[in-house]
Design a protein around this motif. Structure first.
Motif, PDB file in Angstrom:
ATOM      1  N   UNK A   1       0.817  -1.179   0.000  1.00 55.51           N
ATOM      2  CA  UNK A   1       0.000   0.000   0.000  1.00 55.51           C
ATOM      3  C   UNK A   1       0.862   1.244   0.000  1.00 55.51           C
ATOM      4  N   UNK A   2       1.949   1.276   0.738  1.00 60.02           N
ATOM      5  CA  UNK A   2       2.779   2.476   0.817  1.00 60.02           C
ATOM      6  C   UNK A   2       3.345   2.852  -0.546  1.00 60.02           C
ATOM      7  N   UNK A   3       3.261   1.964  -1.532  1.00 58.54           N
ATOM      8  CA  UNK A   3       3.695   2.279  -2.874  1.00 58.54           C
ATOM      9  C   UNK A   3       2.585   2.881  -3.724  1.00 58.54           C
ATOM     10  N   UNK A   4       1.355   2.849  -3.231  1.00 61.04           N
ATOM     11  CA  UNK A   4       0.232   3.400  -3.975  1.00 61.04           C
ATOM     12  C   UNK A   4       0.249   4.920  -3.865  1.00 61.04           C
ATOM     13  N   UNK A   5       0.251   5.620  -4.987  1.00 62.67           N
ATOM     14  CA  UNK A   5       0.205   7.086  -4.921  1.00 62.67           C
ATOM     15  C   UNK A   5      -1.059   7.553  -4.195  1.00 62.67           C
ATOM     16  N   UNK A   6      -0.930   8.600  -3.427  1.00 59.74           N
ATOM     17  CA  UNK A   6      -2.045   9.105  -2.615  1.00 59.74           C
ATOM     18  C   UNK A   6      -3.283   9.410  -3.472  1.00 59.74           C
ATOM     19  N   UNK A   7      -3.159  10.074  -4.628  1.00 60.19           N
ATOM     20  CA  UNK A   7      -4.369  10.313  -5.435  1.00 60.19           C
ATOM     21  C   UNK A   7      -5.060   9.008  -5.847  1.00 60.19           C
ATOM     22  N   UNK A   8      -4.284   7.982  -6.148  1.00 59.89           N
ATOM     23  CA  UNK A   8      -4.855   6.682  -6.511  1.00 59.89           C
ATOM     24  C   UNK A   8      -5.567   6.068  -5.306  1.00 59.89           C
ATOM     25  N   UNK A   9      -4.959   6.173  -4.143  1.00 56.51           N
ATOM     26  CA  UNK A   9      -5.570   5.636  -2.924  1.00 56.51           C
ATOM     27  C   UNK A   9      -6.894   6.348  -2.648  1.00 56.51           C
ATOM     28  N   UNK A  10      -6.884   7.677  -2.791  1.00 57.25           N
ATOM     29  CA  UNK A  10      -8.112   8.447  -2.575  1.00 57.25           C
ATOM     30  C   UNK A  10      -9.211   7.982  -3.546  1.00 57.25           C
ATOM     31  N   UNK A  11      -8.830   7.741  -4.808  1.00 58.60           N
ATOM     32  CA  UNK A  11      -9.784   7.251  -5.811  1.00 58.60           C
ATOM     33  C   UNK A  11     -10.329   5.884  -5.413  1.00 58.60           C
ATOM     34  N   UNK A  12      -9.455   5.008  -4.912  1.00 58.27           N
ATOM     35  CA  UNK A  12      -9.885   3.672  -4.503  1.00 58.27           C
ATOM     36  C   UNK A  12     -10.866   3.732  -3.334  1.00 58.27           C
ATOM     37  N   UNK A  13     -10.605   4.602  -2.384  1.00 65.52           N
ATOM     38  CA  UNK A  13     -11.521   4.744  -1.244  1.00 65.52           C
ATOM     39  C   UNK A  13     -12.871   5.268  -1.736  1.00 65.52           C
ATOM     40  N   UNK A  14     -12.844   6.244  -2.642  1.00 61.79           N
ATOM     41  CA  UNK A  14     -14.097   6.772  -3.203  1.00 61.79           C
ATOM     42  C   UNK A  14     -14.868   5.682  -3.933  1.00 61.79           C
ATOM     43  N   UNK A  15     -14.169   4.839  -4.683  1.00 59.00           N
ATOM     44  CA  UNK A  15     -14.828   3.726  -5.382  1.00 59.00           C
ATOM     45  C   UNK A  15     -15.454   2.753  -4.390  1.00 59.00           C
ATOM     46  N   UNK A  16     -14.748   2.479  -3.325  1.00 55.90           N
ATOM     47  CA  UNK A  16     -15.276   1.585  -2.293  1.00 55.90           C
ATOM     48  C   UNK A  16     -16.564   2.150  -1.696  1.00 55.90           C
ATOM     49  N   UNK A  17     -16.568   3.445  -1.412  1.00 58.22           N
ATOM     50  CA  UNK A  17     -17.763   4.063  -0.841  1.00 58.22           C
ATOM     51  C   UNK A  17     -18.907   4.071  -1.847  1.00 58.22           C
ATOM     52  N   UNK A  18     -18.598   4.316  -3.114  1.00 61.63           N
ATOM     53  CA  UNK A  18     -19.637   4.288  -4.151  1.00 61.63           C
ATOM     54  C   UNK A  18     -20.228   2.885  -4.276  1.00 61.63           C
TER      55      UNK A  18
END
Length: 83
Positions: A1-18
């Motif tokens: 996870x620490x290799x995942x860029x922050x904008x990508x992580x934010x997108x993934x969290x948003x997708x999870x919530x959607x």
């Protein structure tokens, strides 16, 4: 996870919530906690940007947040020997 860029992580969290909303689920986010005798140590500093994303998204989306990491840091500050 620490290799995942922050904008990508934010997108993934948003997708999870959607996804949760689409499925009629009520999500609860939880910060990433580090076990060990120093929850404020090097690994914690590396994951903190990801926890910041979780805190921001939870606040902006009205999603409950279990901030386990923050509690662990506070407990460690009170008693460095606590696990």
């Amino acid at each position: 996870m620490c290799g995942t860029p922050i904008p990508e992580y934010r997108r993934q969290v948003a997708e999870l919530l959607a996804f949760a909303e689409k499925e009629g689920l009520r999500p609860v986010l939880m910060t990433i906690a580090v076990q060990g005798n120093d929850p404020a140590g090097e690994l914690s500093r590396k994951i903190e940007p990801y926890n910041v994303v979780l805190r921001e998204v939870a606040g902006s989306e009205g999603v409950p947040l279990a901030d386990i990491h923050r509690v662990m840091v506070e407990r460690h500050r009170e008693d460095p020997g606590v696990r």
